[in-house]
Design a protein around this motif. Sequence first.
Motif, PDB file in Angstrom:
ATOM      1  N   HIS A 306       2.529   2.736   6.070  1.00  0.00           N
ATOM      2  CA  HIS A 306       3.858   3.337   6.225  1.00  0.00           C
ATOM      3  C   HIS A 306       4.943   2.280   6.044  1.00  0.00           C
ATOM      4  CE1 HIS A 306       6.550   6.584   7.160  1.00  0.00           C
ATOM      5  NE2 HIS A 306       7.186   5.821   8.030  1.00  0.00           N
ATOM      6  N   LEU A 307       4.698   1.076   6.557  1.00  0.00           N
ATOM      7  CA  LEU A 307       5.686   0.000   6.372  1.00  0.00           C
ATOM      8  C   LEU A 307       5.837  -0.335   4.880  1.00  0.00           C
ATOM      9  CD1 LEU A 307       4.744  -2.233   9.444  1.00  0.00           C
ATOM     10  CD2 LEU A 307       6.921  -1.010   9.111  1.00  0.00           C
ATOM     11  N   CYS A 308       4.769  -0.188   4.105  1.00  0.00           N
ATOM     12  CA  CYS A 308       4.879  -0.360   2.646  1.00  0.00           C
ATOM     13  C   CYS A 308       5.701   0.786   2.040  1.00  0.00           C
ATOM     14  CB  CYS A 308       3.500  -0.399   1.993  1.00  0.00           C
ATOM     15  SG  CYS A 308       2.560  -1.883   2.394  1.00  0.00           S
ATOM     16  N   ALA A 309       5.419   2.010   2.511  1.00  0.00           N
ATOM     17  CA  ALA A 309       6.107   3.182   1.944  1.00  0.00           C
ATOM     18  C   ALA A 309       7.613   3.121   2.181  1.00  0.00           C
ATOM     19  CB  ALA A 309       5.526   4.464   2.537  1.00  0.00           C
ATOM     20  N   ILE A 310       8.032   2.544   3.325  1.00  0.00           N
ATOM     21  CA  ILE A 310       9.481   2.492   3.611  1.00  0.00           C
ATOM     22  C   ILE A 310      10.093   1.166   3.152  1.00  0.00           C
ATOM     23  CG2 ILE A 310       9.336   4.146   5.517  1.00  0.00           C
ATOM     24  CD1 ILE A 310       9.565   1.826   7.488  1.00  0.00           C
ATOM     25  N   GLY A 311       9.301   0.325   2.488  1.00  0.00           N
ATOM     26  CA  GLY A 311       9.870  -0.869   1.845  1.00  0.00           C
ATOM     27  C   GLY A 311       9.942  -2.108   2.717  1.00  0.00           C
ATOM     28  N   THR A 312       9.367  -2.066   3.941  1.00  0.00           N
ATOM     29  CA  THR A 312       9.401  -3.252   4.812  1.00  0.00           C
ATOM     30  C   THR A 312       8.357  -4.275   4.364  1.00  0.00           C
ATOM     31  OG1 THR A 312       9.977  -1.771   6.624  1.00  0.00           O
ATOM     32  CG2 THR A 312       9.299  -4.002   7.236  1.00  0.00           C
ATOM     33  N   LEU A 313       7.185  -3.768   3.945  1.00  0.00           N
ATOM     34  CA  LEU A 313       6.087  -4.643   3.513  1.00  0.00           C
ATOM     35  C   LEU A 313       5.709  -4.321   2.067  1.00  0.00           C
ATOM     36  CD1 LEU A 313       3.591  -4.452   6.570  1.00  0.00           C
ATOM     37  CD2 LEU A 313       5.420  -6.128   6.191  1.00  0.00           C
ATOM     38  N   VAL A 314       4.982  -5.244   1.460  1.00  0.00           N
ATOM     39  CA  VAL A 314       4.348  -4.955   0.171  1.00  0.00           C
ATOM     40  C   VAL A 314       2.849  -5.193   0.331  1.00  0.00           C
ATOM     41  CG1 VAL A 314       6.315  -5.439  -1.328  1.00  0.00           C
ATOM     42  CG2 VAL A 314       4.839  -7.321  -0.597  1.00  0.00           C
ATOM     43  N   ARG A 315       2.089  -4.461  -0.482  1.00  0.00           N
ATOM     44  CA  ARG A 315       0.635  -4.545  -0.410  1.00  0.00           C
ATOM     45  C   ARG A 315       0.142  -5.072  -1.745  1.00  0.00           C
ATOM     46  NH1 ARG A 315      -0.878   0.966   0.960  1.00  0.00           N
ATOM     47  NH2 ARG A 315       0.076   1.364  -1.024  1.00  0.00           N
ATOM     48  N   GLU A 316      -0.786  -6.019  -1.705  1.00  0.00           N
ATOM     49  CA  GLU A 316      -1.340  -6.450  -2.990  1.00  0.00           C
ATOM     50  C   GLU A 316      -2.853  -6.568  -2.917  1.00  0.00           C
ATOM     51  OE1 GLU A 316      -0.141 -10.264  -4.330  1.00  0.00           O
ATOM     52  OE2 GLU A 316      -1.133 -11.287  -2.672  1.00  0.00           O
ATOM     53  N   ASP A 317      -3.480  -6.154  -4.016  1.00  0.00           N
ATOM     54  CA  ASP A 317      -4.929  -6.260  -4.136  1.00  0.00           C
ATOM     55  C   ASP A 317      -5.253  -7.730  -4.391  1.00  0.00           C
ATOM     56  OD1 ASP A 317      -7.597  -6.141  -4.746  1.00  0.00           O
ATOM     57  OD2 ASP A 317      -7.417  -4.409  -6.088  1.00  0.00           O
ATOM     58  N   ARG A 318      -5.975  -8.357  -3.460  1.00  0.00           N
ATOM     59  CA  ARG A 318      -6.249  -9.785  -3.589  1.00  0.00           C
ATOM     60  C   ARG A 318      -7.403 -10.079  -4.549  1.00  0.00           C
ATOM     61  NH1 ARG A 318      -6.044 -11.967   2.544  1.00  0.00           N
ATOM     62  NH2 ARG A 318      -7.853 -10.606   2.720  1.00  0.00           N
ATOM     63  N   GLY A 319      -8.059  -9.010  -5.006  1.00  0.00           N
ATOM     64  CA  GLY A 319      -9.092  -9.169  -6.038  1.00  0.00           C
ATOM     65  C   GLY A 319     -10.374  -9.792  -5.506  1.00  0.00           C
ATOM     66  N   ALA A 320     -11.372  -9.845  -6.367  1.00  0.00           N
ATOM     67  CA  ALA A 320     -12.670 -10.464  -6.059  1.00  0.00           C
ATOM     68  C   ALA A 320     -13.252  -9.957  -4.739  1.00  0.00           C
ATOM     69  CB  ALA A 320     -12.529 -11.997  -6.029  1.00  0.00           C
ATOM     70  N   GLY A 321     -13.048  -8.676  -4.442  1.00  0.00           N
ATOM     71  CA  GLY A 321     -13.627  -8.068  -3.239  1.00  0.00           C
ATOM     72  C   GLY A 321     -13.014  -8.565  -1.940  1.00  0.00           C
ATOM     73  N   ARG A 322     -11.818  -9.218  -2.041  1.00  0.00           N
ATOM     74  CA  ARG A 322     -11.203  -9.747  -0.819  1.00  0.00           C
ATOM     75  C   ARG A 322     -10.246  -8.745  -0.175  1.00  0.00           C
ATOM     76  NH1 ARG A 322      -8.165 -14.509  -1.602  1.00  0.00           N
ATOM     77  NH2 ARG A 322      -7.736 -13.744  -3.688  1.00  0.00           N
ATOM     78  N   GLY A 323     -10.189  -7.540  -0.722  1.00  0.00           N
ATOM     79  CA  GLY A 323      -9.393  -6.491  -0.106  1.00  0.00           C
ATOM     80  C   GLY A 323      -7.908  -6.626  -0.361  1.00  0.00           C
ATOM     81  N   TYR A 324      -7.134  -5.962   0.489  1.00  0.00           N
ATOM     82  CA  TYR A 324      -5.685  -5.931   0.309  1.00  0.00           C
ATOM     83  C   TYR A 324      -4.989  -6.854   1.298  1.00  0.00           C
ATOM     84  CZ  TYR A 324      -5.960  -2.135  -3.008  1.00  0.00           C
ATOM     85  OH  TYR A 324      -6.211  -1.395  -4.115  1.00  0.00           O
ATOM     86  N   GLY A 325      -3.924  -7.485   0.843  1.00  0.00           N
ATOM     87  CA  GLY A 325      -3.092  -8.281   1.719  1.00  0.00           C
ATOM     88  C   GLY A 325      -1.747  -7.611   1.895  1.00  0.00           C
ATOM     89  N   PHE A 326      -1.118  -7.878   3.031  1.00  0.00           N
ATOM     90  CA  PHE A 326       0.207  -7.304   3.324  1.00  0.00           C
ATOM     91  C   PHE A 326       1.172  -8.445   3.596  1.00  0.00           C
ATOM     92  CE2 PHE A 326      -2.904  -4.126   4.198  1.00  0.00           C
ATOM     93  CZ  PHE A 326      -2.328  -2.943   3.739  1.00  0.00           C
ATOM     94  N   ALA A 327       2.391  -8.322   3.060  1.00  0.00           N
ATOM     95  CA  ALA A 327       3.390  -9.381   3.245  1.00  0.00           C
ATOM     96  C   ALA A 327       4.761  -8.756   3.361  1.00  0.00           C
ATOM     97  CB  ALA A 327       3.345 -10.335   2.043  1.00  0.00           C
ATOM     98  N   ARG A 328       5.720  -9.535   3.858  1.00  0.00           N
ATOM     99  CA  ARG A 328       7.107  -9.056   3.926  1.00  0.00           C
ATOM    100  C   ARG A 328       7.600  -8.743   2.521  1.00  0.00           C
ATOM    101  NH1 ARG A 328       8.229  -8.120   9.198  1.00  0.00           N
ATOM    102  NH2 ARG A 328      10.388  -7.892   8.527  1.00  0.00           N
ATOM    103  N   ALA A 329       8.359  -7.673   2.406  1.00  0.00           N
ATOM    104  CA  ALA A 329       8.886  -7.304   1.082  1.00  0.00           C
ATOM    105  C   ALA A 329       9.971  -8.303   0.677  1.00  0.00           C
ATOM    106  CB  ALA A 329       9.449  -5.903   1.134  1.00  0.00           C
TER     107      ALA A 329
END
Length: 329
Positions: A306-329
């Motif tokens: 939800h924080l990604c949807a409202i623009g507070t955070l961004v989500r990125e696929d870290r690749g190589a099976g390491r899942g997703y990371g979340f960071a400040r937008a």
Amino acid sequence: MNTEDTDDLEVGLGHHGIGRIVLPFCESFGPFKQVNAWRFGPTDALQLVDCGPPGEAAFAALSEALEGARLARFIASHAHWDHVGQAGRVCQLFDVPLEISGAEWSVFERQFRAFEPDLCAFLSHCGEGRRQSALLQAHTARMKIPGSAPDRVSVLEAATTTELAGLDWDVEVWSGHSVGAFVFACKDAPVVFVGDQLFTGVTPFVGVEITDPLADPLATQFAFLDRIASLPDHVICLPGHGSPFTRASVQAEGQRASLLRRLDRMADTVTSPVSCADLVRGLSPGAEAKRGYIVRLRATLGLLNHLCAIGTLVREDRGAGRGYGFARA
Ligand SMILES: [Zn+2]
């Protein structure tokens, strides 16, 4: 609300042919010691909504409450284990199909086959790719509902009308607490069945399903709270746990404030790029060994998405099976 008010509500519901069956939990479960099943209509054509958790204590209490009854309908509000734990037995004993929403059935039926691949994919998404097999071993059995599947299922859809206790009810399906829970709004009396979407004093679980880790259940829960906040104060709400209550808008606003506080706290916690699993482990060391770990991941992912949807955070696929990371937008 005092006890007398609650008793008056139960008596009022009785005049409409609606009664609460209080069932015990088989183990201590958060703030609740009990779960409700609801009975509608006369004993010789009884309509039952929900059936409690698995285990002999709940089965004995349900059997006693249904003694001498002929079951005309059996509905599951949603597919969480504390509401469908006796579903296979009830269908078999009373020779009725289970009525459930299509979305909830897709979650429930997974209980009766191997869902390890779904759990693996979910753990990878959360950043637990490397520890996947140990976690799978620790948590798979805990997530399965014991017993057999209902032998017949009938899907009840949203935006239809259904009859309970001789009254007409609008069928609504909401996601948030689960993927497609029923809310029944009576057209003939001021009563709404809200199930686990709304309680008094406690904020329900809101989180993603393991099969849908990119979902934004808070958005739909907020939409549900908007809808509930429009109910007149005298409407009686029938919850999945605890006593019936009125003044739904007060409860809805309390739940909204609580969810907004959780979002604020989560936003403050994400200071540098982090996975969902690292966040949960950071907030609660040793969480991964505890029973509720998967549930915590699901709730945390709900907040992060939800924080990604409202623009507070961004989500990125870290690749190589390491899942997703979340960071400040
Ligand atoms: Zn529940």
